[in-house]
Scaffold this active site. Sequence first.
Site, mmCIF file in Angstrom:
data_model
loop_
_atom_site.group_PDB
_atom_site.id
_atom_site.type_symbol
_atom_site.label_atom_id
_atom_site.label_comp_id
_atom_site.label_asym_id
_atom_site.label_seq_id
_atom_site.Cartn_x
_atom_site.Cartn_y
_atom_site.Cartn_z
ATOM 1 N N GLY A 362 33.362 39.144 49.287
ATOM 2 C CA GLY A 362 34.872 38.884 49.268
ATOM 3 C C GLY A 362 35.498 40.189 48.971
ATOM 4 O O GLY A 362 34.973 41.331 48.358
ATOM 5 N N GLY A 364 38.985 41.231 46.809
ATOM 6 C CA GLY A 364 39.963 40.867 46.148
ATOM 7 C C GLY A 364 41.057 41.940 46.078
ATOM 8 O O GLY A 364 40.671 43.191 46.202
ATOM 9 N N GLY A 365 42.168 41.752 45.338
ATOM 10 C CA GLY A 365 42.848 42.883 44.884
ATOM 11 C C GLY A 365 42.419 43.660 44.031
ATOM 12 O O GLY A 365 42.684 44.985 43.850
ATOM 13 N N VAL A 369 33.435 42.216 46.354
ATOM 14 C CA VAL A 369 32.340 41.673 45.433
ATOM 15 C C VAL A 369 31.183 41.676 46.515
ATOM 16 O O VAL A 369 31.265 41.065 47.708
ATOM 17 C CB VAL A 369 32.682 40.119 45.087
ATOM 18 N N LYS A 385 30.537 43.289 41.354
ATOM 19 C CA LYS A 385 32.114 43.493 41.677
ATOM 20 C C LYS A 385 32.381 45.001 41.540
ATOM 21 O O LYS A 385 32.119 45.567 40.434
ATOM 22 C CB LYS A 385 32.954 42.630 41.014
ATOM 23 N N ASP A 481 44.523 35.608 35.060
ATOM 24 C CA ASP A 481 44.358 35.534 36.413
ATOM 25 C C ASP A 481 43.842 34.209 36.627
ATOM 26 O O ASP A 481 42.957 34.422 37.760
ATOM 27 C CB ASP A 481 44.113 36.817 37.017
#
Length: 685
Positions: A362, A364-365, A369, A385, A481
């Site tokens: 994935g 993400g901001g 990952v 990550k 978060d």
Amino acid sequence: MAIDLPLLESLLLLFVSMNAVVALAQDNGSFVCNGFQRANLRLGGTAVIHPTGLLQLTNTSKQIIGRAFYPIPLEFNKSSSAEYSRSLSFSTTFVFAMVRGATNVSGHGIAFAFSPSLEFSGAVASQYLGLFNLPTNNGNSSNNQVFAIELDTILSPEFSDIDDNHVGIDVNSPRSIKAAPAAYYWSEEGKNKSLVLVSGDPIQVWIEYDGVKQQLNVTLAPLANPKPDLPLLSTSIDLSSVFVDSMYVGFSSSTGAVASSHYILGWSFSRNGQAQRLELSRLPSLPILRESKAKQRLLKIGLPLMTVAALLIATMGGIYIIRRKKYAEVREDWEQEYGPHRFSYKDLYRATKGFRDKELLGVGGSGRVYRGVLPAASNTQIAVKRITHDSKQGMKGFVAEIASMGRLRHRNLVQLLGYCRRKGELILVYDYMSNGSLDKFLFTNERPNLSWFQRYKIIRDVASGLLYLHEEWEQVVLHRDVKAGNVLLDEDMNGRLGDFGLARLYDHGANPQTTHVVGTLGYLAPELTRTGKATTITDVFAFGALMLEVACGRRPVEMRALPEEMILVDWVTESWKKGAILETRDPRLGDDYVVEEMELVLKLGLLCSHPLPTCRPTMRQILQYLDGVATLPNVSPFDVCSTAVVASASEQRFGHYVVSYPTILIGKTPVQTLSRIDSILIDGR
Ligand SMILES: *[C@@H]1O[C@H](CO)[C@@H](O)[C@H](O)[C@H]1NC(C)=O
Ligand SMILES: *[C@@H]1O[C@H](CO)[C@@H](O)[C@H](O)[C@H]1NC(C)=O
Ligand SMILES: *[C@@H]1O[C@H](CO)[C@@H](O)[C@H](O)[C@H]1NC(C)=O
Ligand SMILES: *[C@@H]1O[C@H](CO)[C@@H](O)[C@H](O)[C@H]1NC(C)=O
Ligand SMILES: *[C@@H]1O[C@H](CO)[C@@H](O)[C@H](O)[C@H]1NC(C)=O
Ligand SMILES: *[C@@H]1O[C@H](CO)[C@@H](O)[C@H](O)[C@H]1NC(C)=O
Ligand SMILES: *[C@@H]1O[C@H](CO)[C@@H](O)[C@H](O)[C@H]1NC(C)=O
């Protein structure tokens, strides 16, 4: 009586050889030097006689002159004309060698010369061969009675040289009166064979002059060849016009911008009749020549080998550098204490098959990952990550946090296994969660629909994990978060919170002029955007948003929704006011849900989203409500109210949202207008 025979023998030998070498007979103007050990020669410039008897005129230094002359001048009695012409006759033979320097260039040449003086004042090197000067007596017979045979390896156009490998006859000038390319007559085949003067091989020269016939012959041949039948140069010349009463005879040699080593191995001279033969077997050898030959042989064999070796080394070096660069990490002294949590980049690189796109789980901001497998740890699956992070500042503190987070152990947290640092990059290693993140289940059709039972359990799992972070560990850890994207599902569909504390990374090194509020739009507590200060209560706010997401199956802010449904909190609140709170549930659930639980989750979600921090419950309370241990206080929809988050799509730029809070309602009363905040980092949108 014991006689030391070997000693006697060597003494005898020495005596004999000395006699033979120094066979200089001055009385009849004849001498022969098979090597120059004890020769009586006047050396000038760089000329030296080596212990072996080798006369070296020049070495490979540039612009040098070396001279060696017979110290006693030859006398010519001009009073008796008949005798005079005959006395001009001479015969000489010598062996020379010109050896190239390491640069494989050569220059300039050797001259066999007659000169009225040994002063040579003003004579210059290079093409002037150390004999002539420029420009006054260059070719000026009145003060420059010089006669020479030049062995020239440079083409000097100003002297009309024929080539760069020639033999010339010079009278008062380096401009030859006659010249020929170096060659020798090979009688067996009846033709000329060319010679390379600077080959490094010894070459023998014969020069004969008949003063009566006024004929000059110059002959060349490789050493050990007999004297060729025909001379290379044969010319008519009257030396009486050149010679003065006494003339010195010898060699002058020079180098120029390019250089080679010039040697004379032996020399025989006679004024009366044929010069004595040189005993070639007794001439000194050329040490440098042998060396250079050996070098050449070595080069012939060695060069390809060396080239291959060099290529190999270069390739290996290149690979090494590439590998080093590829696997380069940043390690600092202070990291020693976090040793166990430190992964080598190489291991991670291999585990993820070079961070291949195929392994990408994935984006993400905060980073990409990847899935990975650690072969060393019995094929443990990991999630890696990669976070771009250029700030050195704060990294120490952050790594300290990472390391301490590595000690966090809870079944509802994604276990942080360790980290790795590279230039401008931080890499975090987590347990691999086979079912991926919750948002994929909720907001896409990639995954199967989650049942209410699963949803409720996931909410409870996350609450449990958050409670552990907030209250049950040795220190308070803020997640910062909480959102569906950061909730991961293991193989048993247990909810686990990931990425905890990560948002803190962005606190460091941020431009202090702008208020970067870290988190995700829709999950940000209003006081967080105002003060920038995260607390457990701001985490609770985000958790409230998460609960609503899970129940309603949509994001907190949905731009594509109807205006009244755009802000999830507002929509649920309004629906509640209308007594239709259950209408906001995820339509995919249908009727397959527990009404009490759904109401609890929606109402609790709204309560957690309360604009006033003090109105929000703690994680412990939330868990108690969810577990049914405590009952939710009897709140009305008019107590919870909207945060009035307005985010316009047009204001979105480069992953940042500019959001404004025009008014905040406490109860029904608009109480304050918050100042515009500069930007909010958006993650996962
Ligand atoms: C000159 O003298 C040397 C020794 O004194 C002798 O060997 C040689 O033959 C002589 N040469 C001539 C041409 O007379
Ligand atoms: C050549 O000889 C000169 C003087 O004898 C010396 O200074 C110089 O270093 C030598 N050059 C080389 C290349 O050997
Ligand atoms: C030159 O020759 C003349 C006549 O033969 C003689 O008188 C004179 O001494 C000679 N000079 C020398 C230097 O040998
Ligand atoms: C040096 O140069 C000559 C010609 O200039 C060439 O024939 C010779 O192969 C060269 N030697 C080496 C070792 O490069
Ligand atoms: C030759 O040298 C002399 C003496 O140095 C000088 O007077 C004369 O001009 C020179 N001649 C030429 C052609 O350079
Ligand atoms: C050999 O060379 C000389 C001088 O360059 C020339 O005069 C002669 O004709 C040549 N002989 C042959 C057979 O080429
Ligand atoms: C020069 O060479 C020619 C041809 O071989 C010969 O006839 C002549 O005698 C030689 N002259 C001298 C001085 O050796």
